[in-house]
Design a protein around this motif. Structure first.
Motif, PDB file in Angstrom:
ATOM      1  N   LEU A 100       0.834  -1.205   0.000  1.00 55.94           N
ATOM      2  CA  LEU A 100       0.000   0.000   0.000  1.00 55.94           C
ATOM      3  C   LEU A 100       0.865   1.251   0.000  1.00 55.94           C
ATOM      4  N   HIS A 101       1.905   1.263   0.818  1.00 54.48           N
ATOM      5  CA  HIS A 101       2.774   2.441   0.871  1.00 54.48           C
ATOM      6  C   HIS A 101       3.495   2.659  -0.459  1.00 54.48           C
ATOM      7  N   ASP A 102       3.940   1.567  -1.087  1.00 51.40           N
ATOM      8  CA  ASP A 102       4.521   1.700  -2.430  1.00 51.40           C
ATOM      9  C   ASP A 102       3.515   2.329  -3.390  1.00 51.40           C
ATOM     10  N   SER A 103       2.294   1.816  -3.375  1.00 53.19           N
ATOM     11  CA  SER A 103       1.276   2.277  -4.321  1.00 53.19           C
ATOM     12  C   SER A 103       0.942   3.749  -4.117  1.00 53.19           C
ATOM     13  N   LEU A 104       0.878   4.180  -2.874  1.00 52.43           N
ATOM     14  CA  LEU A 104       0.569   5.590  -2.604  1.00 52.43           C
ATOM     15  C   LEU A 104       1.652   6.501  -3.182  1.00 52.43           C
ATOM     16  N   VAL A 105       2.908   6.113  -3.023  1.00 50.32           N
ATOM     17  CA  VAL A 105       4.001   6.929  -3.567  1.00 50.32           C
ATOM     18  C   VAL A 105       3.947   6.928  -5.086  1.00 50.32           C
ATOM     19  N   ARG A 106       3.757   5.770  -5.675  1.00 54.72           N
ATOM     20  CA  ARG A 106       3.728   5.683  -7.139  1.00 54.72           C
ATOM     21  C   ARG A 106       2.570   6.475  -7.715  1.00 54.72           C
ATOM     22  N   LEU A 107       1.409   6.383  -7.092  1.00 54.03           N
ATOM     23  CA  LEU A 107       0.212   7.053  -7.590  1.00 54.03           C
ATOM     24  C   LEU A 107       0.174   8.536  -7.223  1.00 54.03           C
ATOM     25  N   LYS A 108       1.148   8.991  -6.451  1.00 53.13           N
ATOM     26  CA  LYS A 108       1.261  10.402  -6.056  1.00 53.13           C
ATOM     27  C   LYS A 108      -0.017  10.891  -5.379  1.00 53.13           C
ATOM     28  N   THR A 109      -0.468  10.111  -4.417  1.00 54.84           N
ATOM     29  CA  THR A 109      -1.692  10.437  -3.703  1.00 54.84           C
ATOM     30  C   THR A 109      -1.550  10.038  -2.246  1.00 54.84           C
ATOM     31  N   ASP A 110      -2.402  10.596  -1.401  1.00 59.45           N
ATOM     32  CA  ASP A 110      -2.358  10.219   0.014  1.00 59.45           C
ATOM     33  C   ASP A 110      -3.392   9.149   0.354  1.00 59.45           C
ATOM     34  N   HIS A 111      -4.191   8.759  -0.647  1.00 61.67           N
ATOM     35  CA  HIS A 111      -5.187   7.710  -0.379  1.00 61.67           C
ATOM     36  C   HIS A 111      -5.563   6.985  -1.669  1.00 61.67           C
ATOM     37  N   VAL A 112      -5.975   5.741  -1.514  1.00 56.51           N
ATOM     38  CA  VAL A 112      -6.551   4.949  -2.592  1.00 56.51           C
ATOM     39  C   VAL A 112      -8.051   4.856  -2.342  1.00 56.51           C
ATOM     40  N   ASP A 113      -8.837   5.038  -3.386  1.00 56.52           N
ATOM     41  CA  ASP A 113     -10.287   4.982  -3.204  1.00 56.52           C
ATOM     42  C   ASP A 113     -10.737   3.579  -2.788  1.00 56.52           C
ATOM     43  N   LEU A 114     -10.343   2.584  -3.561  1.00 55.66           N
ATOM     44  CA  LEU A 114     -10.718   1.201  -3.268  1.00 55.66           C
ATOM     45  C   LEU A 114      -9.464   0.340  -3.333  1.00 55.66           C
ATOM     46  N   TYR A 115      -9.134  -0.305  -2.230  1.00 54.48           N
ATOM     47  CA  TYR A 115      -7.947  -1.155  -2.157  1.00 54.48           C
ATOM     48  C   TYR A 115      -8.389  -2.608  -2.122  1.00 54.48           C
TER      49      TYR A 115
END
Length: 324
Positions: A100-115
């Motif tokens: 999740l932490h990798d994905s947040l950095v890659r997506l340049k966001t502080d949250h994912v809508d649906l994980y």
């Protein structure tokens, strides 16, 4: 574009969800940006990606696109984590958190809508999994969560624990589903709810109306017209072609393709559009995750989502009736 809802999300969810396995692999950044621009212009506000897609480049390119276009608040981001590695299963609180932490950095966001958890490991208890997902939800890193390739029985167990302990449950599921019946797993630990053997699972989804994000509803290109009974031996270089031949190239599925082609001819549609309409006309609360590589294909899929099929046509397509 038609839209639906997923509990915990305040944005509308496009019923035709753009998958992104090709972003960062078949499509470079320039082509990916151009495709995503056009999809958004057609109302495609929902993107499905994963920690493992293109070695992480899918998420990275999507993140740069979101930042460059200033669209983070407009787009629903679905990403998946905790897929197994070549060495071990990874459905653990540690791996979920790391991915999740990798994905947040890659997506340049502080949250994912649906994980979504990309796979399941039934040997692992659900309690620590629900606990860690709730921890990340309380921290605002995910707004809602669910499972990809999780059986409905495991989802039931997980949600029973969540509800008994005042925690948030899984709000969505992403199995494979479509008109073609899978002959086996295209990749390890995948789960399909297509075909007669999965009727109980579909009944459960109809009864509970848990949102279903159906991946590969077009059977990895089986309904494209490229695959025939006579040319299967010519496919072997491209991974998705190999998957299609090994997973969907059966005589019953060719009969479904024949029927979809015939019905499409009558309605001025392609076999692929009929197959997608078949999935989206189900009584499940269903969304279709499609991997459109160009805007014409995406637009054709959007048009297919508006097609209404009669119950007789649905049964005929699925070989349950000889007449319609």
């Amino acid at each position: 574009m038609q839209y639906g809802k997923i509990p915990g999300l305040n944005k509308p969810i496009a019923r035709v969800v753009q998958g992104s396995t090709m972003i960062g692999s078949d499509l470079d950044e320039t082509k990916s940006f151009a495709l995503l621009d056009k999809i958004y212009a057609l109302g495609g506000n929902t993107i499905d990606t994963a920690h493992v897609y293109s070695g992480g480049n899918s998420e990275r390119i999507i993140g740069r696109w979101l930042q460059a276009r200033g669209l983070r608040d407009k787009i629903v981001i679905i990403t998946k984590g905790a897929a197994p590695s070549a060495d071990r299963q990874r459905i653990t609180p540690f791996d979920i958190t790391a991915d999740l932490h990798d994905s947040l950095v890659r997506l340049k966001t502080d949250h994912v809508d649906l994980y979504l958890l990309h796979r399941d490991d039934p040997s692992q208890p659900v309690e620590p999994i629900i606990d860690i997902l709730n921890e990340h939800r309380r921290a605002g890193k995910i707004l809602a969560f669910g499972g990809s390739n999780w059986s409905h029985q495991r989802i039931e167990v997980a949600n029973a624990y969540a509800l008994a302990n005042g925690l948030e449950p899984f709000v969505a599921s992403s199995p494979q589903y479509g008109l073609a019946e899978a002959l086996g797993e295209p990749w390890p630990l995948c789960l399909s709810i297509s075909g007669s053997t999965a009727s109980k699972a579909r009944e459960w989804y109809v009864e509970n109306q848990l949102p279903v994000l159906a991946w590969s509803p077009l059977a990895s290109g089986f309904f494209s017209g490229r695959f025939t009974r006579d040319n299967l031996h010519t496919f072997g270089d491209r991974e998705w072609d190999r998957v299609c031949v090994s997973t969907y190239a059966s005589e019953p599925n060719f009969q479904r393709l024949d029927r979809a082609t015939a019905l499409g001819s009558e309605k001025g549609l392609t076999a692929a559009q009929i197959a997608l309409a078949f999935a989206l006309n189900q009584p499940m609360n269903i969304f279709a995750v499609v991997g459109s590589t160009n805007i014409d294909t995406f637009n054709a899929n959007v048009l297919a989502s508006e097609v209404q099929l009669t119950p007789q046509e649905m049964d005929w397509l699925d070989l349950k009736s000889d007449s319609r």
